[in-house]
Write an enzyme that holds these catalytic residues in place. Structure first.
Site, PDB file in Angstrom:
ATOM      1  N   HIS A  37       0.840  -1.207   0.000  1.00  0.00           N
ATOM      2  CA  HIS A  37       0.000   0.000   0.000  1.00  0.00           C
ATOM      3  C   HIS A  37       0.873   1.254   0.000  1.00  0.00           C
ATOM      4  O   HIS A  37       0.582   2.236  -0.694  1.00  0.00           O
ATOM      5  CB  HIS A  37      -0.879   0.031   1.253  1.00  0.00           C
ATOM      6  CG  HIS A  37      -1.812  -1.125   1.386  1.00  0.00           C
ATOM      7  ND1 HIS A  37      -1.698  -2.073   2.356  1.00  0.00           N
ATOM      8  CD2 HIS A  37      -2.890  -1.492   0.645  1.00  0.00           C
ATOM      9  CE1 HIS A  37      -2.644  -2.965   2.239  1.00  0.00           C
ATOM     10  NE2 HIS A  37      -3.387  -2.647   1.202  1.00  0.00           N
ATOM     11  N   LYS A 186       2.873  -9.322  -1.132  1.00  0.00           N
ATOM     12  CA  LYS A 186       2.395  -8.750   0.132  1.00  0.00           C
ATOM     13  C   LYS A 186       0.876  -8.638   0.071  1.00  0.00           C
ATOM     14  O   LYS A 186       0.323  -8.244  -0.956  1.00  0.00           O
ATOM     15  CB  LYS A 186       2.992  -7.365   0.340  1.00  0.00           C
ATOM     16  CG  LYS A 186       4.487  -7.395   0.426  1.00  0.00           C
ATOM     17  CD  LYS A 186       5.000  -6.576   1.566  1.00  0.00           C
ATOM     18  CE  LYS A 186       6.504  -6.761   1.615  1.00  0.00           C
ATOM     19  NZ  LYS A 186       7.140  -6.059   2.688  1.00  0.00           N
ATOM     20  N   SER A 188      -2.708  -8.129   2.922  1.00  0.00           N
ATOM     21  CA  SER A 188      -3.234  -8.040   4.287  1.00  0.00           C
ATOM     22  C   SER A 188      -3.620  -9.420   4.797  1.00  0.00           C
ATOM     23  O   SER A 188      -3.488  -9.710   5.976  1.00  0.00           O
ATOM     24  CB  SER A 188      -4.470  -7.151   4.306  1.00  0.00           C
ATOM     25  OG  SER A 188      -4.227  -5.969   3.599  1.00  0.00           O
TER      26      SER A 188
HETATM   27  N1  ATP Z   1       1.676  -6.416  -2.683  1.00  0.00           N
HETATM   28  C1  ATP Z   1       1.125  -5.340  -3.207  1.00  0.00           C
HETATM   29  N2  ATP Z   1       1.839  -4.519  -4.016  1.00  0.00           N
HETATM   30  C2  ATP Z   1       1.280  -3.418  -4.579  1.00  0.00           C
HETATM   31  N3  ATP Z   1       0.003  -3.052  -4.369  1.00  0.00           N
HETATM   32  C3  ATP Z   1      -0.749  -3.828  -3.569  1.00  0.00           C
HETATM   33  C4  ATP Z   1      -0.241  -4.992  -2.947  1.00  0.00           C
HETATM   34  N4  ATP Z   1      -1.221  -5.569  -2.204  1.00  0.00           N
HETATM   35  C5  ATP Z   1      -2.293  -4.804  -2.356  1.00  0.00           C
HETATM   36  N5  ATP Z   1      -2.036  -3.751  -3.165  1.00  0.00           N
HETATM   37  C6  ATP Z   1      -2.974  -2.745  -3.632  1.00  0.00           C
HETATM   38  O1  ATP Z   1      -3.418  -1.960  -2.554  1.00  0.00           O
HETATM   39  C7  ATP Z   1      -4.747  -1.503  -2.808  1.00  0.00           C
HETATM   40  C8  ATP Z   1      -5.580  -1.835  -1.631  1.00  0.00           C
HETATM   41  O2  ATP Z   1      -5.684  -3.254  -1.515  1.00  0.00           O
HETATM   42  P1  ATP Z   1      -6.207  -4.008  -0.253  1.00  0.00           P
HETATM   43  O3  ATP Z   1      -6.460  -3.054   0.844  1.00  0.00           O
HETATM   44  O4  ATP Z   1      -7.263  -4.960  -0.653  1.00  0.00           O
HETATM   45  O5  ATP Z   1      -4.895  -4.790   0.172  1.00  0.00           O
HETATM   46  P2  ATP Z   1      -4.496  -6.273   0.100  1.00  0.00           P
HETATM   47  O6  ATP Z   1      -3.259  -6.429   0.873  1.00  0.00           O
HETATM   48  O7  ATP Z   1      -4.561  -6.719  -1.337  1.00  0.00           O
HETATM   49  O8  ATP Z   1      -5.606  -6.973   0.898  1.00  0.00           O
HETATM   50  P3  ATP Z   1      -6.154  -8.393   0.674  1.00  0.00           P
HETATM   51  O9  ATP Z   1      -5.023  -9.271   0.343  1.00  0.00           O
HETATM   52  O10 ATP Z   1      -6.755  -8.699   1.972  1.00  0.00           O
HETATM   53  O11 ATP Z   1      -7.129  -8.233  -0.468  1.00  0.00           O
HETATM   54  C9  ATP Z   1      -5.206  -2.230  -4.081  1.00  0.00           C
HETATM   55  O12 ATP Z   1      -5.048  -1.356  -5.187  1.00  0.00           O
HETATM   56  C10 ATP Z   1      -4.243  -3.378  -4.156  1.00  0.00           C
HETATM   57  O13 ATP Z   1      -4.050  -3.871  -5.479  1.00  0.00           O
END
Ligand code: ATP
Ligand code: PAF
Ligand code: BAL
Length: 287
Positions: A37, A186, A188
Protein backbone atom coordinates in the site's frame (compact mmCIF):
# COMPACT_ATOMS: atom_id res chain seq x y z
CA UNK A 1 -2.24 14.42 8.15
CA UNK A 2 -5.88 15.47 7.99
CA UNK A 3 -8.43 12.81 8.92
CA UNK A 4 -11.98 13.02 7.59
CA UNK A 5 -14.84 10.68 8.44
CA UNK A 6 -17.56 12.64 6.62
CA UNK A 7 -17.56 12.89 2.84
CA UNK A 8 -18.96 16.46 2.91
CA UNK A 9 -16.05 17.66 5.07
CA UNK A 10 -13.54 15.97 2.76
CA UNK A 11 -15.25 17.44 -0.33
CA UNK A 12 -15.08 20.98 1.13
CA UNK A 13 -11.40 20.56 1.96
CA UNK A 14 -10.60 19.21 -1.52
CA UNK A 15 -12.47 22.11 -3.17
CA UNK A 16 -9.94 24.46 -1.56
CA UNK A 17 -7.06 22.21 -2.68
CA UNK A 18 -8.29 22.32 -6.26
CA UNK A 19 -8.80 26.10 -6.12
CA UNK A 20 -5.08 26.40 -5.41
CA UNK A 21 -4.46 24.33 -8.56
CA UNK A 22 -2.93 21.39 -6.73
CA UNK A 23 -3.24 17.94 -8.27
CA UNK A 24 -4.74 15.15 -6.19
CA UNK A 25 -3.60 11.51 -6.14
CA UNK A 26 -5.88 8.89 -4.58
CA UNK A 27 -5.08 5.49 -3.05
CA UNK A 28 -8.18 3.51 -2.01
CA UNK A 29 -7.53 0.67 0.46
CA UNK A 30 -9.23 -1.59 2.95
CA UNK A 31 -6.55 -0.93 5.58
CA UNK A 32 -4.22 -3.35 7.42
CA UNK A 33 -1.57 -1.45 5.53
CA UNK A 34 1.72 -2.97 4.40
CA UNK A 35 4.56 -1.79 2.17
CA UNK A 36 2.51 -2.69 -0.95
CA UNK A 37 0.00 0.00 0.00
CA UNK A 38 2.80 2.40 0.91
CA UNK A 39 4.36 1.92 -2.54
CA UNK A 40 1.08 3.20 -3.99
CA UNK A 41 1.26 6.24 -1.69
CA UNK A 42 4.83 6.88 -2.89
CA UNK A 43 3.77 6.59 -6.55
CA UNK A 44 0.89 9.03 -5.91
CA UNK A 45 3.20 11.45 -4.10
CA UNK A 46 5.66 11.49 -7.00
CA UNK A 47 2.99 12.67 -9.42
CA UNK A 48 0.71 14.83 -7.23
CA UNK A 49 0.88 17.64 -4.72
CA UNK A 50 -1.81 16.21 -2.44
CA UNK A 51 -2.33 12.50 -1.68
CA UNK A 52 -5.57 11.09 -0.28
CA UNK A 53 -5.75 7.55 1.10
CA UNK A 54 -9.05 5.93 2.05
CA UNK A 55 -9.50 3.03 4.44
CA UNK A 56 -12.88 1.35 4.15
CA UNK A 57 -13.62 -2.36 4.46
CA UNK A 58 -16.35 -2.39 1.85
CA UNK A 59 -19.12 -4.85 2.79
CA UNK A 60 -20.68 -5.01 -0.68
CA UNK A 61 -17.62 -6.61 -2.30
CA UNK A 62 -17.44 -9.54 0.13
CA UNK A 63 -19.28 -12.52 -1.30
CA UNK A 64 -18.21 -14.56 1.73
CA UNK A 65 -19.50 -13.12 5.06
CA UNK A 66 -16.80 -15.04 7.01
CA UNK A 67 -14.09 -13.31 4.96
CA UNK A 68 -15.67 -9.94 5.83
CA UNK A 69 -15.84 -10.75 9.56
CA UNK A 70 -12.22 -11.91 9.63
CA UNK A 71 -10.81 -9.03 7.57
CA UNK A 72 -7.85 -7.60 9.59
CA UNK A 73 -8.40 -4.13 11.09
CA UNK A 74 -5.34 -2.24 12.40
CA UNK A 75 -6.39 1.42 12.29
CA UNK A 76 -3.91 2.79 14.86
CA UNK A 77 -0.91 1.24 13.07
CA UNK A 78 -2.33 2.28 9.69
CA UNK A 79 -2.55 5.93 10.78
CA UNK A 80 1.06 5.83 11.99
CA UNK A 81 2.27 4.30 8.69
CA UNK A 82 0.36 6.88 6.64
CA UNK A 83 1.78 9.70 8.75
CA UNK A 84 5.31 8.32 8.35
CA UNK A 85 4.74 8.18 4.58
CA UNK A 86 3.69 11.89 4.66
CA UNK A 87 0.19 11.16 3.38
CA UNK A 88 -1.81 14.39 3.31
CA UNK A 89 -5.33 13.14 3.92
CA UNK A 90 -6.94 9.99 5.30
CA UNK A 91 -10.61 9.34 4.56
CA UNK A 92 -12.07 6.91 7.08
CA UNK A 93 -15.81 6.70 6.50
CA UNK A 94 -18.37 4.46 8.22
CA UNK A 95 -20.65 2.03 6.36
CA UNK A 96 -23.59 4.41 6.95
CA UNK A 97 -21.59 7.29 5.47
CA UNK A 98 -20.82 5.35 2.28
CA UNK A 99 -24.17 3.56 1.95
CA UNK A 100 -26.92 5.88 3.25
CA UNK A 101 -29.23 4.13 0.76
CA UNK A 102 -28.50 0.68 2.26
CA UNK A 103 -26.33 -2.15 0.96
CA UNK A 104 -28.72 -3.49 -1.66
CA UNK A 105 -28.50 -1.96 -5.09
CA UNK A 106 -30.54 -2.22 -8.26
CA UNK A 107 -27.73 -0.70 -10.34
CA UNK A 108 -25.53 -3.08 -12.35
CA UNK A 109 -22.37 -2.08 -14.17
CA UNK A 110 -21.74 -3.80 -17.49
CA UNK A 111 -18.24 -5.17 -17.08
CA UNK A 112 -18.79 -7.82 -19.78
CA UNK A 113 -16.94 -11.13 -19.60
CA UNK A 114 -14.28 -9.58 -17.36
CA UNK A 115 -16.75 -10.11 -14.54
CA UNK A 116 -17.43 -13.78 -15.27
CA UNK A 117 -13.90 -15.23 -15.15
CA UNK A 118 -11.21 -15.70 -12.44
CA UNK A 119 -12.14 -13.57 -9.40
CA UNK A 120 -15.52 -12.77 -10.91
CA UNK A 121 -16.36 -16.46 -11.29
CA UNK A 122 -15.25 -17.48 -7.80
CA UNK A 123 -16.45 -14.34 -5.99
CA UNK A 124 -19.90 -13.69 -7.49
CA UNK A 125 -20.97 -10.07 -7.08
CA UNK A 126 -17.49 -9.01 -5.94
CA UNK A 127 -16.75 -6.68 -8.83
CA UNK A 128 -20.18 -5.03 -8.70
CA UNK A 129 -19.33 -4.17 -5.08
CA UNK A 130 -15.87 -2.91 -6.06
CA UNK A 131 -17.39 -0.84 -8.89
CA UNK A 132 -20.01 0.64 -6.58
CA UNK A 133 -17.58 1.72 -3.86
CA UNK A 134 -14.84 2.95 -6.22
CA UNK A 135 -17.46 5.01 -8.12
CA UNK A 136 -18.66 6.56 -4.83
CA UNK A 137 -15.11 7.27 -3.64
CA UNK A 138 -14.14 8.86 -6.98
CA UNK A 139 -17.24 11.06 -6.87
CA UNK A 140 -16.15 12.32 -3.46
CA UNK A 141 -12.37 12.67 -4.01
CA UNK A 142 -12.43 13.60 -7.74
CA UNK A 143 -8.71 12.80 -8.04
CA UNK A 144 -6.47 13.47 -11.01
CA UNK A 145 -4.71 10.12 -10.55
CA UNK A 146 -5.89 6.83 -9.07
CA UNK A 147 -3.17 4.44 -7.87
CA UNK A 148 -3.89 0.71 -7.67
CA UNK A 149 -1.82 -2.47 -7.39
CA UNK A 150 -1.12 -5.02 -10.12
CA UNK A 151 -1.60 -7.73 -7.48
CA UNK A 152 -5.32 -7.17 -8.10
CA UNK A 153 -4.91 -7.10 -11.87
CA UNK A 154 -8.50 -7.97 -12.73
CA UNK A 155 -9.69 -5.26 -10.32
CA UNK A 156 -7.49 -2.75 -12.18
CA UNK A 157 -9.11 -3.74 -15.50
CA UNK A 158 -12.58 -3.50 -13.91
CA UNK A 159 -11.79 0.01 -12.64
CA UNK A 160 -10.43 1.01 -16.05
CA UNK A 161 -13.76 -0.11 -17.51
CA UNK A 162 -15.62 1.78 -14.75
CA UNK A 163 -13.77 4.96 -15.75
CA UNK A 164 -14.90 4.43 -19.35
CA UNK A 165 -18.51 3.76 -18.32
CA UNK A 166 -18.70 6.78 -16.00
CA UNK A 167 -16.57 9.11 -18.19
CA UNK A 168 -14.72 10.22 -15.05
CA UNK A 169 -11.56 12.11 -16.09
CA UNK A 170 -9.18 10.13 -13.88
CA UNK A 171 -5.81 8.64 -14.84
CA UNK A 172 -5.45 5.06 -13.56
CA UNK A 173 -1.88 4.13 -12.61
CA UNK A 174 -1.23 0.39 -12.12
CA UNK A 175 1.71 -0.06 -9.71
CA UNK A 176 3.93 -3.18 -9.53
CA UNK A 177 3.32 -5.89 -6.93
CA UNK A 178 5.46 -5.55 -3.79
CA UNK A 179 6.76 -8.91 -2.61
CA UNK A 180 8.22 -10.41 0.56
CA UNK A 181 11.92 -11.37 0.32
CA UNK A 182 10.97 -14.95 -0.68
CA UNK A 183 8.65 -13.67 -3.44
CA UNK A 184 5.21 -13.99 -1.78
CA UNK A 185 3.02 -11.05 -2.83
CA UNK A 186 2.40 -8.75 0.13
CA UNK A 187 -1.22 -8.96 1.21
CA UNK A 188 -3.23 -8.04 4.29
CA UNK A 189 -4.57 -11.59 4.33
CA UNK A 190 -1.01 -13.03 4.77
CA UNK A 191 -1.24 -12.07 8.44
CA UNK A 192 -3.86 -14.81 8.89
CA UNK A 193 -1.46 -17.59 7.81
CA UNK A 194 0.13 -19.84 10.45
CA UNK A 195 3.97 -19.75 10.43
CA UNK A 196 4.07 -23.14 8.67
CA UNK A 197 1.54 -22.03 6.02
CA UNK A 198 3.38 -18.74 5.55
CA UNK A 199 6.52 -20.71 4.61
CA UNK A 200 4.54 -22.86 2.21
CA UNK A 201 2.74 -19.88 0.63
CA UNK A 202 5.78 -18.97 -1.49
CA UNK A 203 4.90 -21.93 -3.77
CA UNK A 204 2.31 -19.65 -5.44
CA UNK A 205 4.99 -17.20 -6.52
CA UNK A 206 7.30 -20.06 -7.53
CA UNK A 207 4.58 -21.58 -9.72
CA UNK A 208 4.11 -18.25 -11.55
CA UNK A 209 7.85 -17.72 -11.88
CA UNK A 210 8.29 -21.22 -13.38
CA UNK A 211 5.52 -20.50 -15.89
CA UNK A 212 7.21 -17.22 -16.80
CA UNK A 213 10.59 -18.88 -17.37
CA UNK A 214 9.12 -21.75 -19.40
CA UNK A 215 6.92 -19.45 -21.48
CA UNK A 216 9.91 -18.03 -23.35
CA UNK A 217 11.28 -21.51 -24.00
CA UNK A 218 8.32 -22.46 -26.19
CA UNK A 219 7.14 -25.29 -23.94
CA UNK A 220 3.46 -26.04 -24.05
CA UNK A 221 2.47 -23.38 -21.56
CA UNK A 222 -1.18 -24.40 -21.10
CA UNK A 223 -0.06 -27.87 -19.99
CA UNK A 224 2.44 -26.13 -17.72
CA UNK A 225 -0.44 -24.35 -16.00
CA UNK A 226 -2.26 -27.67 -15.38
CA UNK A 227 0.92 -29.19 -13.97
CA UNK A 228 1.49 -26.15 -11.73
CA UNK A 229 -2.07 -26.45 -10.42
CA UNK A 230 -1.56 -30.17 -9.64
CA UNK A 231 1.72 -29.33 -7.94
CA UNK A 232 -0.01 -26.75 -5.70
CA UNK A 233 -2.66 -29.36 -4.80
CA UNK A 234 0.09 -31.85 -3.90
CA UNK A 235 1.60 -29.22 -1.59
CA UNK A 236 -1.67 -28.83 0.33
CA UNK A 237 -3.20 -25.83 -1.47
CA UNK A 238 -6.75 -25.81 -2.77
CA UNK A 239 -6.37 -23.82 -5.99
CA UNK A 240 -9.47 -22.23 -7.51
CA UNK A 241 -7.76 -21.27 -10.76
CA UNK A 242 -4.35 -21.02 -12.31
CA UNK A 243 -4.92 -19.66 -15.78
CA UNK A 244 -2.91 -18.16 -18.59
CA UNK A 245 -4.73 -15.33 -20.34
CA UNK A 246 -4.37 -12.65 -22.98
CA UNK A 247 -4.80 -9.01 -22.05
CA UNK A 248 -6.66 -7.58 -25.02
CA UNK A 249 -8.74 -4.40 -25.44
CA UNK A 250 -8.79 -3.84 -21.70
CA UNK A 251 -10.13 -7.30 -20.93
CA UNK A 252 -8.81 -10.81 -20.23
CA UNK A 253 -9.38 -13.70 -22.59
CA UNK A 254 -8.51 -17.38 -22.24
CA UNK A 255 -5.92 -18.46 -24.80
CA UNK A 256 -7.04 -20.90 -27.48
CA UNK A 257 -4.44 -20.07 -30.13
CA UNK A 258 -0.78 -18.93 -30.18
CA UNK A 259 -0.75 -15.54 -28.39
CA UNK A 260 1.34 -13.64 -31.00
CA UNK A 261 2.59 -10.36 -29.59
CA UNK A 262 -0.27 -9.85 -27.12
CA UNK A 263 0.41 -9.30 -23.45
CA UNK A 264 0.07 -12.64 -21.64
CA UNK A 265 -0.45 -13.07 -17.90
CA UNK A 266 -0.73 -15.99 -15.51
CA UNK A 267 -3.18 -15.51 -12.63
CA UNK A 268 -3.79 -17.72 -9.62
CA UNK A 269 -6.09 -17.95 -6.61
CA UNK A 270 -5.56 -20.67 -4.04
CA UNK A 271 -6.69 -21.44 -0.51
CA UNK A 272 -4.09 -22.30 2.10
CA UNK A 273 -4.74 -22.69 5.80
CA UNK A 274 -8.23 -21.19 5.39
CA UNK A 275 -6.81 -18.09 3.67
CA UNK A 276 -7.48 -17.20 0.05
CA UNK A 277 -4.35 -15.91 -1.70
CA UNK A 278 -4.14 -14.38 -5.18
CA UNK A 279 -1.22 -13.41 -7.39
CA UNK A 280 -0.38 -12.89 -11.06
CA UNK A 281 2.60 -12.37 -13.31
CA UNK A 282 3.15 -10.96 -16.78
CA UNK A 283 4.62 -13.75 -18.98
CA UNK A 284 4.99 -11.68 -22.14
CA UNK A 285 4.61 -7.99 -23.04
CA UNK A 286 3.52 -5.31 -20.62
CA UNK A 287 0.28 -4.11 -19.04
N1 ATP B 1 1.68 -6.42 -2.68
C1 ATP B 1 1.12 -5.34 -3.21
N2 ATP B 1 1.84 -4.52 -4.02
C2 ATP B 1 1.28 -3.42 -4.58
N3 ATP B 1 0.00 -3.05 -4.37
C3 ATP B 1 -0.75 -3.83 -3.57
C4 ATP B 1 -0.24 -4.99 -2.95
N4 ATP B 1 -1.22 -5.57 -2.20
C5 ATP B 1 -2.29 -4.80 -2.36
N5 ATP B 1 -2.04 -3.75 -3.17
C6 ATP B 1 -2.97 -2.74 -3.63
O1 ATP B 1 -3.42 -1.96 -2.55
C7 ATP B 1 -4.75 -1.50 -2.81
C8 ATP B 1 -5.58 -1.83 -1.63
O2 ATP B 1 -5.68 -3.25 -1.52
P1 ATP B 1 -6.21 -4.01 -0.25
O3 ATP B 1 -6.46 -3.05 0.84
O4 ATP B 1 -7.26 -4.96 -0.65
O5 ATP B 1 -4.90 -4.79 0.17
P2 ATP B 1 -4.50 -6.27 0.10
O6 ATP B 1 -3.26 -6.43 0.87
O7 ATP B 1 -4.56 -6.72 -1.34
O8 ATP B 1 -5.61 -6.97 0.90
P3 ATP B 1 -6.15 -8.39 0.67
O9 ATP B 1 -5.02 -9.27 0.34
O10 ATP B 1 -6.76 -8.70 1.97
O11 ATP B 1 -7.13 -8.23 -0.47
C9 ATP B 1 -5.21 -2.23 -4.08
O12 ATP B 1 -5.05 -1.36 -5.19
C10 ATP B 1 -4.24 -3.38 -4.16
O13 ATP B 1 -4.05 -3.87 -5.48
C1 PAF C 1 -10.26 -0.89 -4.37
C2 PAF C 1 -10.81 -1.26 -3.01
C3 PAF C 1 -10.26 -0.30 -1.96
C4 PAF C 1 -12.32 -1.10 -3.05
O1 PAF C 1 -12.90 -1.43 -1.82
C5 PAF C 1 -10.47 -2.71 -2.65
O2 PAF C 1 -11.05 -3.60 -3.53
C6 PAF C 1 -9.00 -2.97 -2.50
O3 PAF C 1 -8.50 -2.65 -1.44
O4 PAF C 1 -8.35 -3.49 -3.43
N1 BAL D 1 -7.75 -6.69 -2.69
C1 BAL D 1 -9.07 -6.78 -3.28
C2 BAL D 1 -10.10 -6.62 -2.27
C3 BAL D 1 -10.73 -7.88 -1.80
O1 BAL D 1 -10.08 -8.92 -1.72
O2 BAL D 1 -11.93 -7.86 -1.53
Amino acid sequence: MYLFKRSNDLKKHLELVRKSNKSVGFVPTMGALHSGHLSLIQAAKKENEVVVCSIFVNPTQFNDPKDFEKYPITIEEDIKKLNDASTDILFLPSVEEMYPEGLQSGLQYDFGTLETILEGKFRPGHFQGVGRIVHKLLDIVKPDGLYMGQKDLQQCLIVRRLLEITHLPVKLVVCPTERESDGLAKSSRNTRLSPAARKKAVAIYQALETLRQNFGKGLHFLEGAHEAMDDLKAKGFEPEYLDILLVENGTLRHIDEPPGNHTVVAAVAAWLDGVRLIDNMVLQGSL
